[in-house]
Design a protein around this motif. Sequence first.
Motif, PDB file in Angstrom:
ATOM      1  N   VAL A  72      30.069 -63.577  35.641  1.00  7.65           N
ATOM      2  CA  VAL A  72      30.386 -64.964  35.064  1.00  7.65           C
ATOM      3  C   VAL A  72      29.982 -65.797  36.380  1.00  7.65           C
ATOM      4  CG1 VAL A  72      31.879 -64.391  33.021  1.00  7.65           C
ATOM      5  CG2 VAL A  72      32.930 -64.868  35.323  1.00  7.65           C
ATOM      6  N   ILE A  73      29.744 -66.829  36.132  1.00  5.91           N
ATOM      7  CA  ILE A  73      29.694 -67.976  37.150  1.00  5.91           C
ATOM      8  C   ILE A  73      30.354 -69.055  36.815  1.00  5.91           C
ATOM      9  CG2 ILE A  73      27.603 -68.966  35.817  1.00  5.91           C
ATOM     10  CD1 ILE A  73      26.579 -69.590  38.902  1.00  5.91           C
ATOM     11  N   ILE A  74      31.129 -69.516  37.864  1.00  7.88           N
ATOM     12  CA  ILE A  74      32.243 -70.765  37.806  1.00  7.88           C
ATOM     13  C   ILE A  74      31.932 -71.366  39.048  1.00  7.88           C
ATOM     14  CG2 ILE A  74      34.531 -71.581  37.532  1.00  7.88           C
ATOM     15  CD1 ILE A  74      35.258 -68.601  36.631  1.00  7.88           C
ATOM     16  N   ASP A 121      29.327 -72.513  40.549  1.00  8.06           N
ATOM     17  CA  ASP A 121      28.161 -71.817  41.208  1.00  8.06           C
ATOM     18  C   ASP A 121      28.725 -70.540  42.314  1.00  8.06           C
ATOM     19  OD1 ASP A 121      26.352 -73.916  40.383  1.00  8.06           O
ATOM     20  OD2 ASP A 121      26.955 -75.245  42.147  1.00  8.06           O
ATOM     21  N   THR A 122      29.671 -70.276  41.700  1.00  6.86           N
ATOM     22  CA  THR A 122      30.182 -68.772  42.400  1.00  6.86           C
ATOM     23  C   THR A 122      30.152 -67.696  41.464  1.00  6.86           C
ATOM     24  OG1 THR A 122      31.414 -70.099  43.978  1.00  6.86           O
ATOM     25  CG2 THR A 122      31.967 -67.610  43.744  1.00  6.86           C
ATOM     26  N   LEU A 123      29.633 -66.479  41.668  1.00  2.00           N
ATOM     27  CA  LEU A 123      29.368 -65.416  40.584  1.00  2.00           C
ATOM     28  C   LEU A 123      30.894 -64.715  40.989  1.00  2.00           C
ATOM     29  CD1 LEU A 123      26.016 -64.683  41.662  1.00  2.00           C
ATOM     30  CD2 LEU A 123      26.856 -65.390  39.364  1.00  2.00           C
ATOM     31  N   TYR A 124      31.348 -64.131  39.733  1.00  2.00           N
ATOM     32  CA  TYR A 124      32.406 -63.111  39.745  1.00  2.00           C
ATOM     33  C   TYR A 124      32.026 -61.975  38.763  1.00  2.00           C
ATOM     34  CZ  TYR A 124      34.802 -67.135  41.869  1.00  2.00           C
ATOM     35  OH  TYR A 124      35.178 -68.217  42.764  1.00  2.00           O
ATOM     36  N   LEU A 125      32.841 -60.994  38.951  1.00  2.00           N
ATOM     37  CA  LEU A 125      32.759 -59.713  37.975  1.00  2.00           C
ATOM     38  C   LEU A 125      34.040 -59.723  37.132  1.00  2.00           C
ATOM     39  CD1 LEU A 125      31.670 -56.412  39.361  1.00  2.00           C
ATOM     40  CD2 LEU A 125      33.841 -56.555  38.238  1.00  2.00           C
ATOM     41  N   VAL A 126      33.650 -59.764  36.044  1.00  2.00           N
ATOM     42  CA  VAL A 126      34.979 -59.548  35.215  1.00  2.00           C
ATOM     43  C   VAL A 126      35.071 -57.841  34.843  1.00  2.00           C
ATOM     44  CG1 VAL A 126      35.855 -60.078  32.798  1.00  2.00           C
ATOM     45  CG2 VAL A 126      34.652 -61.665  34.077  1.00  2.00           C
ATOM     46  N   PRO A 127      35.947 -57.313  35.223  1.00  2.00           N
ATOM     47  CA  PRO A 127      35.868 -55.676  35.187  1.00  2.00           C
ATOM     48  C   PRO A 127      36.452 -55.232  33.731  1.00  2.00           C
ATOM     49  CG  PRO A 127      37.953 -56.423  36.444  1.00  2.00           C
ATOM     50  CD  PRO A 127      36.889 -57.658  36.060  1.00  2.00           C
ATOM     51  N   ASP A 128      36.133 -54.233  33.210  1.00  3.52           N
ATOM     52  CA  ASP A 128      36.610 -53.519  32.104  1.00  3.52           C
ATOM     53  C   ASP A 128      37.787 -52.795  32.690  1.00  3.52           C
ATOM     54  OD1 ASP A 128      36.975 -52.237  29.767  1.00  3.52           O
ATOM     55  OD2 ASP A 128      34.909 -51.640  29.604  1.00  3.52           O
ATOM     56  N   LEU A 129      38.987 -53.599  32.448  1.00  2.00           N
ATOM     57  CA  LEU A 129      40.467 -52.979  32.766  1.00  2.00           C
ATOM     58  C   LEU A 129      40.681 -51.637  32.004  1.00  2.00           C
ATOM     59  CD1 LEU A 129      41.948 -56.201  33.947  1.00  2.00           C
ATOM     60  CD2 LEU A 129      40.919 -54.449  35.340  1.00  2.00           C
ATOM     61  N   ASP A 130      40.333 -51.995  30.558  1.00  2.00           N
ATOM     62  CA  ASP A 130      40.922 -50.724  30.016  1.00  2.00           C
ATOM     63  C   ASP A 130      40.427 -49.539  30.453  1.00  2.00           C
ATOM     64  OD1 ASP A 130      42.724 -52.218  28.226  1.00  2.00           O
ATOM     65  OD2 ASP A 130      41.243 -52.952  26.894  1.00  2.00           O
ATOM     66  N   LYS A 131      38.823 -49.737  30.575  1.00  3.76           N
ATOM     67  CA  LYS A 131      38.067 -48.447  31.118  1.00  3.76           C
ATOM     68  C   LYS A 131      38.514 -47.836  32.268  1.00  3.76           C
ATOM     69  CE  LYS A 131      33.531 -46.746  31.494  1.00  3.76           C
ATOM     70  NZ  LYS A 131      31.755 -46.951  31.582  1.00  3.76           N
ATOM     71  N   ILE A 132      38.908 -48.720  33.258  1.00  2.00           N
ATOM     72  CA  ILE A 132      39.371 -48.329  34.523  1.00  2.00           C
ATOM     73  C   ILE A 132      40.476 -47.515  34.169  1.00  2.00           C
ATOM     74  CG2 ILE A 132      40.426 -49.223  36.706  1.00  2.00           C
ATOM     75  CD1 ILE A 132      38.146 -51.251  36.692  1.00  2.00           C
ATOM     76  N   ALA A 133      41.594 -48.216  33.450  1.00  2.31           N
ATOM     77  CA  ALA A 133      42.952 -47.511  33.312  1.00  2.31           C
ATOM     78  C   ALA A 133      42.792 -46.188  32.435  1.00  2.31           C
ATOM     79  CB  ALA A 133      43.783 -48.609  32.401  1.00  2.31           C
ATOM     80  N   HIS A 134      42.019 -46.230  31.524  1.00  2.00           N
ATOM     81  CA  HIS A 134      41.711 -45.005  30.745  1.00  2.00           C
ATOM     82  C   HIS A 134      41.220 -43.720  31.603  1.00  2.00           C
ATOM     83  CE1 HIS A 134      43.075 -47.247  27.275  1.00  2.00           C
ATOM     84  NE2 HIS A 134      43.400 -46.272  26.986  1.00  2.00           N
ATOM     85  N   GLN A 135      40.401 -44.230  32.651  1.00  6.43           N
ATOM     86  CA  GLN A 135      39.523 -43.033  33.542  1.00  6.43           C
ATOM     87  C   GLN A 135      40.520 -42.795  34.590  1.00  6.43           C
ATOM     88  OE1 GLN A 135      36.623 -41.757  33.053  1.00  6.43           O
ATOM     89  NE2 GLN A 135      36.509 -42.952  31.235  1.00  6.43           N
TER      90      GLN A 135
END
Length: 193
Positions: free
Chosen positions: A169-171, A173-187
């Motif tokens: 996402v961009i807010i 003019d700065t880019l950020y990553l929205v992580p898939d926290l569910d996937k991280i947690a399950h892995q």
Amino acid sequence: MKQILKHSFEAVSLLTTDNGMLDVTIVPALNQLDWIIPSSLILSVDDYHERIWIYLWQQQEVAVFHMLPRDQVVDKIVVLEGNTPAHRVALQTAGELHQVKVRISDVKDIDLPKYYVDVALSNIDANKIKDDSTNIYQSLSVSTADDTINAVEEHFRENVVQSYLFQTVIIDDTLYLVPDLDKIAHQLVDLDR
């Protein structure tokens, strides 16, 4: 003069000054975009200067996700709420976290910039060399603002952004990553312990 009738349907006013805002925290990362996560998911932010894989938080073992390469110094652990207490995860990083309020309408989806796709692809290649005997890869098309890159997707890896990227996402003019926290947690979480 005609009387103005108040609308009785509450959903019409969901996007008010208060309700149209998101409370988010920016978590610093290296070799990838900084992460943006809902502030309400943060259970604690603790100083911790040793790289670990499991963090003991309130007498519970919490799996740790590393946001910095192994050769970088870490200084904090951010414990995040999960779908269940067993699926809580911790982020290990360095630097200051920043809490901000943003309007929902100011958050725009954007493709992952090509530079970060290239870094991820080089990490995939490095992992393929290490894991040559296994067949954990499948074809994947990755879109960037410039073009579509044919790549391979592998199982979850801390050093491959595409394996846990939910959205970029961009807010302001700065880019950020929205992580898939569910996937991280399950892995990361081993429920057989």
